[in-house]
Scaffold this motif. Structure first.
Motif, PDB file in Angstrom:
ATOM      1  N   THR A  24       5.874  -4.747   1.612  1.00  0.00           N
ATOM      2  CA  THR A  24       5.068  -5.989   2.047  1.00  0.00           C
ATOM      3  C   THR A  24       3.691  -6.076   2.080  1.00  0.00           C
ATOM      4  O   THR A  24       3.067  -7.085   1.944  1.00  0.00           O
ATOM      5  N   GLY A  25       3.016  -4.816   2.206  1.00  0.00           N
ATOM      6  CA  GLY A  25       1.568  -4.919   2.324  1.00  0.00           C
ATOM      7  C   GLY A  25       1.094  -4.359   1.086  1.00  0.00           C
ATOM      8  O   GLY A  25      -0.317  -4.465   0.733  1.00  0.00           O
ATOM      9  N   GLY A  26       1.809  -4.251  -0.178  1.00  0.00           N
ATOM     10  CA  GLY A  26       1.233  -3.690  -1.424  1.00  0.00           C
ATOM     11  C   GLY A  26       0.877  -2.519  -1.306  1.00  0.00           C
ATOM     12  O   GLY A  26       0.420  -2.004  -2.290  1.00  0.00           O
ATOM     13  N   GLY A  27       1.261  -1.634  -0.354  1.00  0.00           N
ATOM     14  CA  GLY A  27       0.892  -0.055  -0.325  1.00  0.00           C
ATOM     15  C   GLY A  27       0.844   0.126   1.133  1.00  0.00           C
ATOM     16  O   GLY A  27       1.197  -0.752   1.955  1.00  0.00           O
ATOM     17  N   GLY A  28       1.149   1.303   1.319  1.00  0.00           N
ATOM     18  CA  GLY A  28       1.570   1.802   2.665  1.00  0.00           C
ATOM     19  C   GLY A  28       2.241   2.980   2.795  1.00  0.00           C
ATOM     20  O   GLY A  28       2.616   3.579   3.832  1.00  0.00           O
ATOM     21  N   TRP A  29       3.111   3.260   1.614  1.00  0.00           N
ATOM     22  CA  TRP A  29       4.131   4.663   1.732  1.00  0.00           C
ATOM     23  C   TRP A  29       3.385   5.809   2.130  1.00  0.00           C
ATOM     24  O   TRP A  29       3.855   6.392   3.044  1.00  0.00           O
ATOM     25  N   GLY A  30       2.206   6.130   1.422  1.00  0.00           N
ATOM     26  CA  GLY A  30       1.518   7.326   1.983  1.00  0.00           C
ATOM     27  C   GLY A  30       0.874   7.158   3.215  1.00  0.00           C
ATOM     28  O   GLY A  30       1.014   8.186   3.841  1.00  0.00           O
ATOM     29  N   PRO A  31       0.130   6.268   3.515  1.00  0.00           N
ATOM     30  CA  PRO A  31      -0.374   6.032   4.768  1.00  0.00           C
ATOM     31  C   PRO A  31       0.349   6.204   5.896  1.00  0.00           C
ATOM     32  O   PRO A  31       0.003   6.532   7.082  1.00  0.00           O
ATOM     33  N   VAL A  32       1.523   5.749   5.888  1.00  0.00           N
ATOM     34  CA  VAL A  32       2.535   6.179   7.067  1.00  0.00           C
ATOM     35  C   VAL A  32       3.235   7.298   6.958  1.00  0.00           C
ATOM     36  O   VAL A  32       3.315   8.276   7.718  1.00  0.00           O
ATOM     37  N   ALA A  33       3.744   7.789   5.624  1.00  0.00           N
ATOM     38  CA  ALA A  33       4.501   8.924   5.664  1.00  0.00           C
ATOM     39  C   ALA A  33       3.690  10.207   5.600  1.00  0.00           C
ATOM     40  O   ALA A  33       4.034  11.162   6.294  1.00  0.00           O
ATOM     41  N   THR A  34       2.708  10.221   4.750  1.00  0.00           N
ATOM     42  CA  THR A  34       1.948  11.558   4.926  1.00  0.00           C
ATOM     43  C   THR A  34       1.111  11.776   6.127  1.00  0.00           C
ATOM     44  O   THR A  34       1.299  13.368   6.635  1.00  0.00           O
ATOM     45  N   PHE A  83      12.997  -2.130  -0.650  1.00  0.00           N
ATOM     46  CA  PHE A  83      13.763  -3.275  -1.250  1.00  0.00           C
ATOM     47  C   PHE A  83      13.734  -4.445  -0.203  1.00  0.00           C
ATOM     48  O   PHE A  83      13.619  -5.631  -0.485  1.00  0.00           O
ATOM     49  N   ALA A  84      14.024  -4.199   0.919  1.00  0.00           N
ATOM     50  CA  ALA A  84      13.954  -5.219   2.216  1.00  0.00           C
ATOM     51  C   ALA A  84      12.762  -5.894   2.262  1.00  0.00           C
ATOM     52  O   ALA A  84      12.513  -7.089   2.407  1.00  0.00           O
ATOM     53  N   GLY A  85      11.544  -4.996   2.067  1.00  0.00           N
ATOM     54  CA  GLY A  85      10.329  -5.483   2.516  1.00  0.00           C
ATOM     55  C   GLY A  85      10.119  -6.607   1.004  1.00  0.00           C
ATOM     56  O   GLY A  85       9.516  -7.477   1.064  1.00  0.00           O
ATOM     57  N   ALA A  86      10.429  -5.975  -0.066  1.00  0.00           N
ATOM     58  CA  ALA A  86      10.153  -6.710  -1.413  1.00  0.00           C
ATOM     59  C   ALA A  86      10.767  -8.208  -1.338  1.00  0.00           C
ATOM     60  O   ALA A  86      10.195  -9.292  -1.748  1.00  0.00           O
ATOM     61  N   THR A  87      12.124  -8.109  -1.028  1.00  0.00           N
ATOM     62  CA  THR A  87      12.964  -9.282  -0.613  1.00  0.00           C
ATOM     63  C   THR A  87      11.986 -10.317   0.103  1.00  0.00           C
ATOM     64  O   THR A  87      11.891 -11.495   0.030  1.00  0.00           O
ATOM     65  N   LEU A  88      11.597  -9.715   1.566  1.00  0.00           N
ATOM     66  CA  LEU A  88      10.966 -10.614   2.367  1.00  0.00           C
ATOM     67  C   LEU A  88       9.738 -11.209   1.936  1.00  0.00           C
ATOM     68  O   LEU A  88       9.411 -12.419   2.044  1.00  0.00           O
TER      69      LEU A  88
END
Length: 327
Positions: free
Chosen positions: A149-159, A85-90
């Motif tokens: 903020t990057g349009g993707g990155g949840w998996g590359p960071v968390a996995t 949510f914070a990233g989308a707002t930014l």
């Protein structure tokens, strides 16, 4: 109609990759949208809105195949939602001209990370114990922020972070990350809705990506058991690096012989990563075969002697057969 069909195929391919690796749906989709000229905020907003449907389908499929650790899901989903949510707002508050290099830089970095990550052997040990909330909470927060903020990155960071811990089976890491992403995508979409309004969502693109992703989700949850993550991760990483390099080179206003030289160097790096990934995969499979043969020999010797082998001895030989590269 032709463009929408292509986007649907992209959504299908992206979901197959995401469901098999636990990452790269957003990276793949956002990279394509930026490539065709969609504004960064609109691209990320549209991808995340489509992900609400694809991650729900993926989560259900992973749950049915027993790939979900609900304790991990609950501990990374809420912090991830806050970060998203914070990233989308930014991102919604940044101009398109400023956001394009920023977003391409994040995608390029994550693509390079995939190349490095999957070019070397994946961790195979199991240290035991449970992942603590003080690790999972910050991980979810950072991954959610980068994702929006990057349009993707949840998996590359968390996995990769969960894989490196060695405390979860690879298939459960992927299933849990994919399932938690449903909450993250929803929070990011709310943030974009507040920042951009409904016009920030390109509904035809959302629909096309969603259709392709929904078709692929059940198949991807099954493929996670058989697809070599080593090769798939290196291949996807190279595509993401090369496509986003184009945006960065344009933003830096490089001309003359410099851009071709950079493309050649990046392509050479991609080929090298693929070669290393193949070698790592072969080495891992040789180790698996040797470990299985050793365990069988121990069991046969014990049977001949009329005694039962110690369970920990047999499990030590067999545990290396269940490695991240095997998934």
């Amino acid at each position: 109609m032709r463009k929408l069909l292509v986007l649907a195929l992209v959504g299908l391919a992206a979901q197959l990759v995401d469901g098999s690796l636990g990452m790269a749906y957003g990276l793949t989709s956002s990279t394509l949208l930026l490539l065709v000229g969609v504004a960064p905020a609109a691209a990320s907003a549209s991808v995340h809105l489509a992900e609400i449907g694809t991650t729900l389908a993926a989560g259900v499929a992973h749950w049915r195949f027993g790939n979900v650790d609900w304790r991990v899901v609950t501990r990374i989903a809420l912090p991830g939602a806050i970060g998203a949510f914070a990233g989308a707002t930014l991102l919604s508050s940044i101009s398109t001209e400023s956001a394009a290099p920023w977003m391409a830089g994040i995608l390029f970095t994550l693509g390079a990370f995939l190349l490095v990550r999957f070019a070397r052997p994946l961790r195979t040990d199991r240290v035991g114990g449970r992942l603590r909330g003080r690790f999972l909470g910050p991980l979810g927060l950072v991954a959610g922020f980068v994702d929006a903020t990057g349009g993707g990155g949840w998996g590359p960071v968390a996995t990769p972070a969960l894989l490196v811990s060695g405390r979860m089976e690879p298939r459960k890491v992927i299933g849990s990350v994919d399932t938690a992403e449903f909450v993250v995508a929803g929070a990011a979409s709310v943030g974009f809705l507040i920042g951009l309004g409904t016009e920030g969502f390109l509904l035809p693109i959302v629909g096309a990506l969603l259709v392709g992703g929904l078709i692929a989700a059940p198949l991807a949850a099954w493929l996670v058991r058989i697809v070599p993550a080593q090769l798939l991760g290196a291949a996807v990483g190279g595509v993401i690096v090369l496509t986003n390099a184009r945006t960065l080179i344009r933003a830096a206003e490089l001309d003359g012989p410099v851009p071709p030289v950079l493309y050649v160097l990046l392509a050479a790096g991609w080929v090298a990563a693929l070669v290393l990934a193949v070698r790592a995969l072969r080495r891992t499979r040789r180790d698996q075969t040797a470990a299985a043969a050793a365990a069988a020999a121990i069991a046969a010797a014990a049977a001949t002697a009329g005694v039962s082998p110690a369970p920990e001895v047999v499990s030590a030989g067999l545990s290396s057969a269940d490695t991240p590269a095997a998934h």
